[in-house]
Scaffold this motif. Structure first.
Motif, PDB file in Angstrom:
ATOM      1  N   PRO A 190     -16.214  15.279  32.740  1.00 31.31           N
ATOM      2  CA  PRO A 190     -17.039  15.864  33.801  1.00 31.31           C
ATOM      3  C   PRO A 190     -17.433  17.307  33.519  1.00 31.31           C
ATOM      4  O   PRO A 190     -18.528  17.737  33.893  1.00 31.31           O
ATOM      5  N   GLY A 191     -16.538  18.084  32.866  1.00 35.37           N
ATOM      6  CA  GLY A 191     -16.873  19.459  32.542  1.00 35.37           C
ATOM      7  C   GLY A 191     -18.076  19.537  31.611  1.00 35.37           C
ATOM      8  O   GLY A 191     -19.004  20.334  31.826  1.00 35.37           O
ATOM      9  N   ILE A 192     -18.073  18.701  30.586  1.00 36.00           N
ATOM     10  CA  ILE A 192     -19.203  18.660  29.663  1.00 36.00           C
ATOM     11  C   ILE A 192     -20.456  18.168  30.382  1.00 36.00           C
ATOM     12  O   ILE A 192     -21.576  18.643  30.127  1.00 36.00           O
ATOM     13  N   ALA A 193     -20.276  17.216  31.296  1.00 39.05           N
ATOM     14  CA  ALA A 193     -21.425  16.691  32.048  1.00 39.05           C
ATOM     15  C   ALA A 193     -22.072  17.778  32.894  1.00 39.05           C
ATOM     16  O   ALA A 193     -23.304  17.850  33.001  1.00 39.05           O
ATOM     17  N   LEU A 194     -21.267  18.648  33.510  1.00 37.37           N
ATOM     18  CA  LEU A 194     -21.818  19.734  34.303  1.00 37.37           C
ATOM     19  C   LEU A 194     -22.604  20.720  33.442  1.00 37.37           C
ATOM     20  O   LEU A 194     -23.666  21.211  33.838  1.00 37.37           O
ATOM     21  N   ILE A 195     -22.079  21.006  32.252  1.00 38.70           N
ATOM     22  CA  ILE A 195     -22.808  21.888  31.338  1.00 38.70           C
ATOM     23  C   ILE A 195     -24.129  21.243  30.922  1.00 38.70           C
ATOM     24  O   ILE A 195     -25.188  21.888  30.906  1.00 38.70           O
ATOM     25  N   ALA A 196     -24.062  19.957  30.600  1.00 38.80           N
ATOM     26  CA  ALA A 196     -25.281  19.244  30.194  1.00 38.80           C
ATOM     27  C   ALA A 196     -26.301  19.206  31.327  1.00 38.80           C
ATOM     28  O   ALA A 196     -27.505  19.368  31.102  1.00 38.80           O
ATOM     29  N   ALA A 197     -25.817  19.014  32.566  1.00 45.60           N
ATOM     30  CA  ALA A 197     -26.729  18.933  33.711  1.00 45.60           C
ATOM     31  C   ALA A 197     -27.481  20.239  33.925  1.00 45.60           C
ATOM     32  O   ALA A 197     -28.610  20.247  34.425  1.00 45.60           O
ATOM     33  N   SER A 198     -26.861  21.351  33.544  1.00 48.58           N
ATOM     34  CA  SER A 198     -27.519  22.644  33.731  1.00 48.58           C
ATOM     35  C   SER A 198     -28.648  22.867  32.731  1.00 48.58           C
ATOM     36  O   SER A 198     -29.425  23.809  32.877  1.00 48.58           O
ATOM     37  N   TYR A 199     -28.741  22.010  31.709  1.00 49.61           N
ATOM     38  CA  TYR A 199     -29.788  22.158  30.693  1.00 49.61           C
ATOM     39  C   TYR A 199     -30.816  21.028  30.729  1.00 49.61           C
ATOM     40  O   TYR A 199     -31.657  20.932  29.844  1.00 49.61           O
TER      41      TYR A 199
END
Length: 550
Positions: free
Chosen positions: A401-410
């Motif tokens: 989920p942490g990586i998903a949140l970073i990806a969602a911001s881009y």
């Protein structure tokens, strides 16, 4: 000599043998009773339904309040805020009224973008709605630790059953309280419902510790806690249908129907479920012996005082605590603030499609069940230790989920890609059930419920910070809104990853020294009797059977 460092001492404890150090464990597993409807499976199923009922009761208000409120009256003269970085891409937007992140977001279904096509009977603004939605939460949080202590002393089954019965009965009073008592009358009833639901997590954890052998913990624990997602999936569409087509004005039927379901479950649970295998009157003797041998090494089960000081000094305990707090903070951001971002920036609301809004919950439910089977296989195959298994599975549940949140911001203005990342991120979050969440039982089977009460209480308070932080970060109109939201996502991802890493460094899957039965205060009068049948330990010696004090 420390409890965890001496395998010899492990095997020669008075009636308690660590599962991974038992000489006869393989024989015990091979001789486990082959029954399709084993009693422990029935207990697991009832706990699953209880967890589903609990989440239905927790979340149905956020659906009902949409139909309760007169949106036309409260938004008179207000204009809806949108960011123009993505613009209108010709995708229809559900008419809605934006609310800044507030206490209402502590409920995972408190979507701030409410369809106001049908106005209700109450003129409650966003602030009052926040008080209503948060009132349940305050009652829920303050009872965590007290019930954890009481359940350890008096047993978990009755606290869980009667607590959910109170929750369910007071659901019938919600419509009366709203219509006769207004906001504060409704808040009082919801607060009492929260008090009744307080025992659900610590008591469920304590019962799992008494009923589920270590080699089945991952999948059984995940099955029980997956009831949260199941309840959410059921509650969302059914509450919507009842609000629109139900009796007594629509929305009251939500509380009447789910109140009946919860009451029936509570009565059935109190009648058919028992505290532990030893107190069950009709359990198969082979299954009882299998469970007790796997958990304790014999039928000796002692219930000593809680070692508060030792627990407060335990790094593995703090590893679980920080993992739990990081999960709640990140999960609140993932489930409440990302939909807000999609509405405010991407100009798209998940609320406009019931199927899309339930996809993340469905993904988390399915993945948690799949990964739990993998976790139990890792342990049973002896290729991985309990510690390694918990850390690897938990890493998926928190790093993912942490990586998903970073990806969602881009993802920019790509709506479909953002939705896909949301679904994948929440789905991977299901790994935490076979990670830190079941890890309490590894550290201390006898005090697992108390440990869960502490971590769950503080984790829920940490989850409250997510909407508060987001509200402050996105409130500056002079800065690009997409950039402000990127900071929100990065903070949540940072919390996820840091807490997951802390767990990987200090976490453990071994039973802790402060749960060493050799340190228990000896009570000969309670532990021996001339009429008891000798019990045989794993080292072959016979000792008198003890009378359980739990």
């Amino acid at each position: 000599m420390p409890f965890r460092r001496s395998s010899l001492n492990h095997r020669h404890r008075d009636g308690h043998v660590l599962v991974w150090n038992q000489r006869n464990l393989n024989e015990s597993l091979e001789q486990q009773p082959q029954r399709c409807f084993a009693t422990r499976y029935f207990v697991t199923f009832m706990l699953f339904l209880g967890m589903a009922n609990a989440y239905v009761m927790r979340t149905n208000m956020s659906v009902a309040i949409v139909a309760m409120v007169n949106h036309t009256a409260i938004k008179s003269g207000q204009e809806e805020e949108y960011d123009d970085e993505c613009g209108d891409r010709d995708i229809p937007i559900v008419s809605s009224s934006y609310k800044a992140p507030s206490l209402s977001h502590i409920d995972k279904l408190s979507d701030p973008f409410q369809d106001d096509s049908q106005d209700g009977e109450f003129e409650w603004n966003s602030a009052l709605q926040g008080y209503i939605l948060s009132s349940f939460f305050y009652g829920y949080v303050i009872t965590q630790i007290p019930f954890g202590i009481l359940a350890k002393k008096y047993g978990s089954m009755r606290f869980l059953g009667y607590g959910m019965l109170i929750n369910s009965v007071f659901a019938f009073l919600v419509p009366v309280a709203a219509r006769q008592g207004g906001v504060w009358g409704l808040c009082a009833v919801r607060f009492i419902q929260g008090l009744g639901e307080g025992p659900i997590v610590p008591c469920t954890h304590a019962m799992l510790a008494k009923w589920i052998p270590p080699n089945e913990r991952s999948r059984m624990g995940a099955a029980v806690y997956a009831g949260a997602q199941f309840g959410t999936i059921i509650s969302m569409p059914l509450s919507g249908l009842l609000a629109e087509y139900g009796f007594d004005g629509g929305w009251p039927s939500i509380f009447y129907v789910f109140g009946i379901v919860g009451t029936v479950w509570s009565i059935a649970f109190l009648f058919f479920v028992h505290e532990d295998p030893s107190s069950h009157p009709s359990i198969d003797e082979r299954e009882k012996k299998y469970i007790n041998d796997a958990l304790w090494g014999s039928d000796v089960v002692k219930s000593p005082p809680i070692p508060f000081k030792a627990i407060m000094k335990s790094l593995p305990f703090y590893a679980i605590l920080f993992a739990h707090m990081g999960h709640n903070y990140g999960y609140e951001t993932l489930m409440t603030e990302l939909p807000t971002y999609m509405k405010q920036v991407l100009r798209f609301s998940l609320k406009s499609n019931g199927l899309l809004s339930s996809l993340p919950y469905l993904a988390m439910w399915l993945f948690s069940m799949f990964i739990s089977v993998v976790a139990d296989w890792m342990i049973s195959s002896k290729r991985f230790t309990h510690t390694a298994t918990r850390k690897m599975i938990n890493s998926i549940g928190q790093y993912g989920p942490g990586i998903a949140l970073i990806a969602a911001s881009y993802t920019g203005c790509d709506r479909a890609l953002t939705l896909a990342i949301l679904t994948i991120g929440v789905g991977l979050n299901g790994g935490i059930y076979s990670g830190f969440k079941i890890n309490h039982l590894d550290l201390t089977p006898r005090f697992a419920g108390f440990l869960m009460s502490i971590t769950n209480c503080l984790a829920n308070l940490a989850g409250l910070l997510a909407p508060i932080a987001a509200g402050h970060l996105i409130s500056d109109p002079s800065k690009p809104m997409m950039g402000q939201w990127q900071i929100v996502f990065f903070i949540a991802a940072f919390v996820y990853i840091i807490c997951g890493t802390f767990y990987n460094i200090f976490g453990s899957g071994e039973r802790q020294y402060w749960d060493n039965p050799e340190d228990d205060e000896q009570k000969p009068a309670l532990q021996t009797t001339s009429t008891t049948t000798p019990q045989r330990l794993s080292n072959g010696r016979s000792v008198p059977a003890a009378i359980s004090s739990s």
